[in-house]
Scaffold this motif. Structure first.
Motif, PDB file in Angstrom:
ATOM      1  N   GLN A   1       0.920  -1.133  -0.025  1.00  0.00           N
ATOM      2  CA  GLN A   1      -0.019   0.090   0.032  1.00  0.00           C
ATOM      3  C   GLN A   1       0.755   1.220  -0.070  1.00  0.00           C
ATOM      4  O   GLN A   1       0.465   2.306  -0.719  1.00  0.00           O
ATOM      5  CB  GLN A   1      -0.939   0.208   1.267  1.00  0.00           C
ATOM      6  CG  GLN A   1      -1.919  -0.950   1.014  1.00  0.00           C
ATOM      7  CD  GLN A   1      -3.111  -0.643   0.239  1.00  0.00           C
ATOM      8  OE1 GLN A   1      -3.785   0.416   0.281  1.00  0.00           O
ATOM      9  NE2 GLN A   1      -2.992  -1.524  -1.011  1.00  0.00           N
ATOM     10  N   TYR A   2       2.126   1.291   0.796  1.00  0.00           N
ATOM     11  CA  TYR A   2       2.661   2.462   0.904  1.00  0.00           C
ATOM     12  C   TYR A   2       3.269   2.691  -0.323  1.00  0.00           C
ATOM     13  O   TYR A   2       3.432   4.153  -0.895  1.00  0.00           O
ATOM     14  CB  TYR A   2       3.957   2.484   2.009  1.00  0.00           C
ATOM     15  CG  TYR A   2       5.109   1.335   1.311  1.00  0.00           C
ATOM     16  CD1 TYR A   2       6.194   2.206   0.603  1.00  0.00           C
ATOM     17  CD2 TYR A   2       5.060   0.216   1.906  1.00  0.00           C
ATOM     18  CE1 TYR A   2       6.979   1.282   0.107  1.00  0.00           C
ATOM     19  CE2 TYR A   2       6.423  -0.541   1.266  1.00  0.00           C
ATOM     20  CZ  TYR A   2       7.189  -0.050   0.684  1.00  0.00           C
ATOM     21  OH  TYR A   2       8.257  -0.906   0.015  1.00  0.00           O
ATOM     22  N   LEU A   3       3.632   2.058  -1.600  1.00  0.00           N
ATOM     23  CA  LEU A   3       4.100   2.145  -2.764  1.00  0.00           C
ATOM     24  C   LEU A   3       3.078   2.504  -3.570  1.00  0.00           C
ATOM     25  O   LEU A   3       3.111   3.441  -4.342  1.00  0.00           O
ATOM     26  CB  LEU A   3       4.720   0.892  -3.330  1.00  0.00           C
ATOM     27  CG  LEU A   3       5.373   1.110  -4.597  1.00  0.00           C
ATOM     28  CD1 LEU A   3       6.450   2.208  -4.587  1.00  0.00           C
ATOM     29  CD2 LEU A   3       6.385  -0.101  -5.086  1.00  0.00           C
TER      30      LEU A   3
ATOM     31  N   LYS B   1      20.124  -8.857  -2.851  1.00  0.00           N
ATOM     32  CA  LYS B   1      21.366  -8.747  -2.901  1.00  0.00           C
ATOM     33  C   LYS B   1      21.652  -7.493  -2.176  1.00  0.00           C
ATOM     34  O   LYS B   1      22.658  -7.350  -1.177  1.00  0.00           O
ATOM     35  CB  LYS B   1      22.115  -8.761  -4.237  1.00  0.00           C
ATOM     36  CG  LYS B   1      23.615  -8.794  -4.253  1.00  0.00           C
ATOM     37  CD  LYS B   1      23.946  -8.756  -5.407  1.00  0.00           C
ATOM     38  CE  LYS B   1      25.750  -8.612  -5.752  1.00  0.00           C
ATOM     39  NZ  LYS B   1      26.121  -8.675  -7.091  1.00  0.00           N
ATOM     40  N   GLU B   2      21.055  -6.256  -2.631  1.00  0.00           N
ATOM     41  CA  GLU B   2      21.123  -4.934  -2.171  1.00  0.00           C
ATOM     42  C   GLU B   2      19.690  -4.384  -1.667  1.00  0.00           C
ATOM     43  O   GLU B   2      19.366  -3.287  -2.584  1.00  0.00           O
ATOM     44  CB  GLU B   2      22.248  -4.250  -2.989  1.00  0.00           C
ATOM     45  CG  GLU B   2      23.223  -4.622  -3.614  1.00  0.00           C
ATOM     46  CD  GLU B   2      24.266  -4.361  -2.232  1.00  0.00           C
ATOM     47  OE1 GLU B   2      23.840  -3.886  -1.235  1.00  0.00           O
ATOM     48  OE2 GLU B   2      25.484  -5.207  -2.323  1.00  0.00           O
ATOM     49  N   PRO B   3      19.151  -4.876  -0.596  1.00  0.00           N
ATOM     50  CA  PRO B   3      18.038  -4.180  -0.476  1.00  0.00           C
ATOM     51  C   PRO B   3      18.431  -2.725  -0.195  1.00  0.00           C
ATOM     52  O   PRO B   3      19.183  -2.143   0.168  1.00  0.00           O
ATOM     53  CB  PRO B   3      17.810  -4.791   1.201  1.00  0.00           C
ATOM     54  CG  PRO B   3      18.697  -6.009   1.235  1.00  0.00           C
ATOM     55  CD  PRO B   3      19.763  -5.761   0.371  1.00  0.00           C
ATOM     56  N   GLY B   4      17.071  -1.825  -0.569  1.00  0.00           N
ATOM     57  CA  GLY B   4      17.125  -0.466  -0.548  1.00  0.00           C
ATOM     58  C   GLY B   4      17.664  -0.007  -1.938  1.00  0.00           C
ATOM     59  O   GLY B   4      17.799   1.452  -2.059  1.00  0.00           O
ATOM     60  N   THR B   5      18.022  -0.573  -2.899  1.00  0.00           N
ATOM     61  CA  THR B   5      18.341  -0.118  -4.274  1.00  0.00           C
ATOM     62  C   THR B   5      17.562  -0.601  -5.530  1.00  0.00           C
ATOM     63  O   THR B   5      17.871  -0.055  -6.675  1.00  0.00           O
ATOM     64  CB  THR B   5      20.036  -0.638  -4.629  1.00  0.00           C
ATOM     65  OG1 THR B   5      19.708  -2.174  -4.820  1.00  0.00           O
ATOM     66  CG2 THR B   5      20.633  -0.524  -3.502  1.00  0.00           C
TER      67      THR B   5
ATOM     68  N   ASN C   1      14.192   5.952  -3.850  1.00  0.00           N
ATOM     69  CA  ASN C   1      13.739   6.123  -2.339  1.00  0.00           C
ATOM     70  C   ASN C   1      13.034   4.658  -1.792  1.00  0.00           C
ATOM     71  O   ASN C   1      12.366   4.566  -1.173  1.00  0.00           O
ATOM     72  CB  ASN C   1      12.552   7.119  -2.216  1.00  0.00           C
ATOM     73  CG  ASN C   1      13.228   8.535  -2.487  1.00  0.00           C
ATOM     74  OD1 ASN C   1      14.297   8.736  -1.912  1.00  0.00           O
ATOM     75  ND2 ASN C   1      12.395   9.089  -3.223  1.00  0.00           N
ATOM     76  N   ASP C   2      13.901   3.692  -2.437  1.00  0.00           N
ATOM     77  CA  ASP C   2      13.608   2.203  -1.833  1.00  0.00           C
ATOM     78  C   ASP C   2      13.867   2.243  -0.246  1.00  0.00           C
ATOM     79  O   ASP C   2      14.757   2.312   0.103  1.00  0.00           O
ATOM     80  CB  ASP C   2      14.399   1.256  -2.520  1.00  0.00           C
ATOM     81  CG  ASP C   2      14.090  -0.161  -1.985  1.00  0.00           C
ATOM     82  OD1 ASP C   2      13.354  -0.510  -1.093  1.00  0.00           O
ATOM     83  OD2 ASP C   2      14.577  -1.087  -2.765  1.00  0.00           O
TER      84      ASP C   2
END
Length: 355
Positions: free
Chosen positions: A12-14, A237-241, A245-246
């Protein structure tokens, strides 16, 4: 106690972020998803019996059948049966992808995880494709025991049947329901989402014959459209990428303590799942993705540790205990136990446990 919830592969936030940027289909999908979920949560989950079966038991003989329904861009589910088990391909790509990809998932569950469909008793698979008008989501419905896939809007998201890992992800929610039924809130909810990402990535890598070091480790990269603003929904592998603004963290020091409501992603279930996701990636790099998936799956069947309200530290203990057991039986590489400790230490979970 929080009610069992589930959103869909797009949180929902996305969707709200996209809606605030002027995406009308995102606004519509938010409203429709809420309506679906409210109806779903108002009814108890009905089963003939509670099924929790050890992965050590033999796979049942009954072979699950696949039934693919075409919603014909309406919100009526099981509207038109488009393809059943053994039927030839149709002229609808969404119908054919749902059929083919679900078959790949079933084969992985049986041949790698030793599980017969979602419930381990040969449950038939029900898919609803072409749901709604440009619906921006896909989800597993635990009450109706079926899956629903929208077509996307062609700009932000493409058809949700395009991604094998998304289909496997939604089916894995069903597996969690039939094993430990992790509560969909905060850390237990993040583990719920994490396991679906694990299975989604493992199925895709196996089907593409990729190794851990050659895989992209992305979830949903096949469904993001040209206006999405990123390359995928998540990166193990790289959470947040994965996109601009992940919010996914990759370490407990960055854990996001969020409210348990839809605006807070039910305590960060799609967000904080990045932490154990990273641990799975690290373990896979040492022992291989299929071995890591087998390890995680067997741990998911351990209710002593992975009960309904399990936390990250409980998952670590279950995975470590399973690693010790399977290694002693010669079913895992010799370095599995140490690989688990190193991975969970690197993401800041191992230090939380006094072992």
């Amino acid at each position: 106690m929080h009610k069992h919830k589930a959103e869909g592969v797009i949180p929902q936030y996305l969707l709200k972020k996209l809606a605030n940027e002027g995406n009308e289909k995102a606004k519509e999908s938010i409203v429709r998803t809420k309506e679906i979920l409210k109806k779903r949560m108002d009814k108890p989950i009905k089963r003939e019996r509670d099924v929790t079966i050890s992965s050590a038991q033999p796979v049942r003989d009954h072979n699950p059948d696949r039934h693919i329904y075409d919603c014909e861009h309406t919100e009526s589910r099981r509207k038109k049966l488009a393809r059943s088990e053994g039927d030839p391909a149709t002229n609808d790509d969404d119908v054919n992808r749902a059929y083919d990809f679900s078959g790949i998932c079933l084969d992985y569950f049986k041949n790698v995880l030793n599980r017969n469909s979602i419930d381990n008793l040969g449950m038939d698979l029900i898919f609803n494709v072409n749901y709604g008008e440009n619906f921006l989501n896909a989800f597993w419905d635990p009450n109706r025991q079926e899956m629903v896939f929208g077509d996307g809007d062609g700009k932000t998201f493409l058809s949700f049947t395009r991604s094998l890992d998304v289909i496997a992800h939604e089916k894995a929610h069903g597996i969690t329901e039939y094993t430990n039924n992790l509560e969909y809130a905060q850390q237990s909810g993040a583990l719920n989402e994490h396991f679906s990402d694990v299975i989604g990535s493992a199925v895709k890598q196996h089907a593409k014959r990729e190794s851990a070091d050659s895989a992209d480790w992305l979830i949903g990269n096949e469904i993001v459209g040209p206006e999405f603003g990123g390359i995928a929904l998540r990166s193990l592998k790289e959470p947040g990428t994965a996109f601009t603004n992940d919010p996914q963290p990759n370490h407990m020091s960055k854990y996001k303590d969020l409210p348990v409501n839809e605006d807070g992603d039910y305590g960060g279930v799609h967000i904080n799942s990045g932490i154990p996701n990273k641990a799975f990636f690290l373990v896979s790099m040492e022992i291989g993705t299929d071995n890591a998936a087998i390890l995680w799956y067997n741990a998911w069947n351990n209710r002593e540790y992975l009960h309904r309200h399990a936390q990250f530290k409980d998952a670590f203990e279950a995975i470590l205990k399973t690693a010790q057991t399977l290694s002693s039986q010669g079913m895992m590489p010799y370095n599995t136990e140490e690989a688990v400790k190193r991975a969970f230490s690197e993401v800041g979970i191992y230090s939380l446990v006094g072992v």
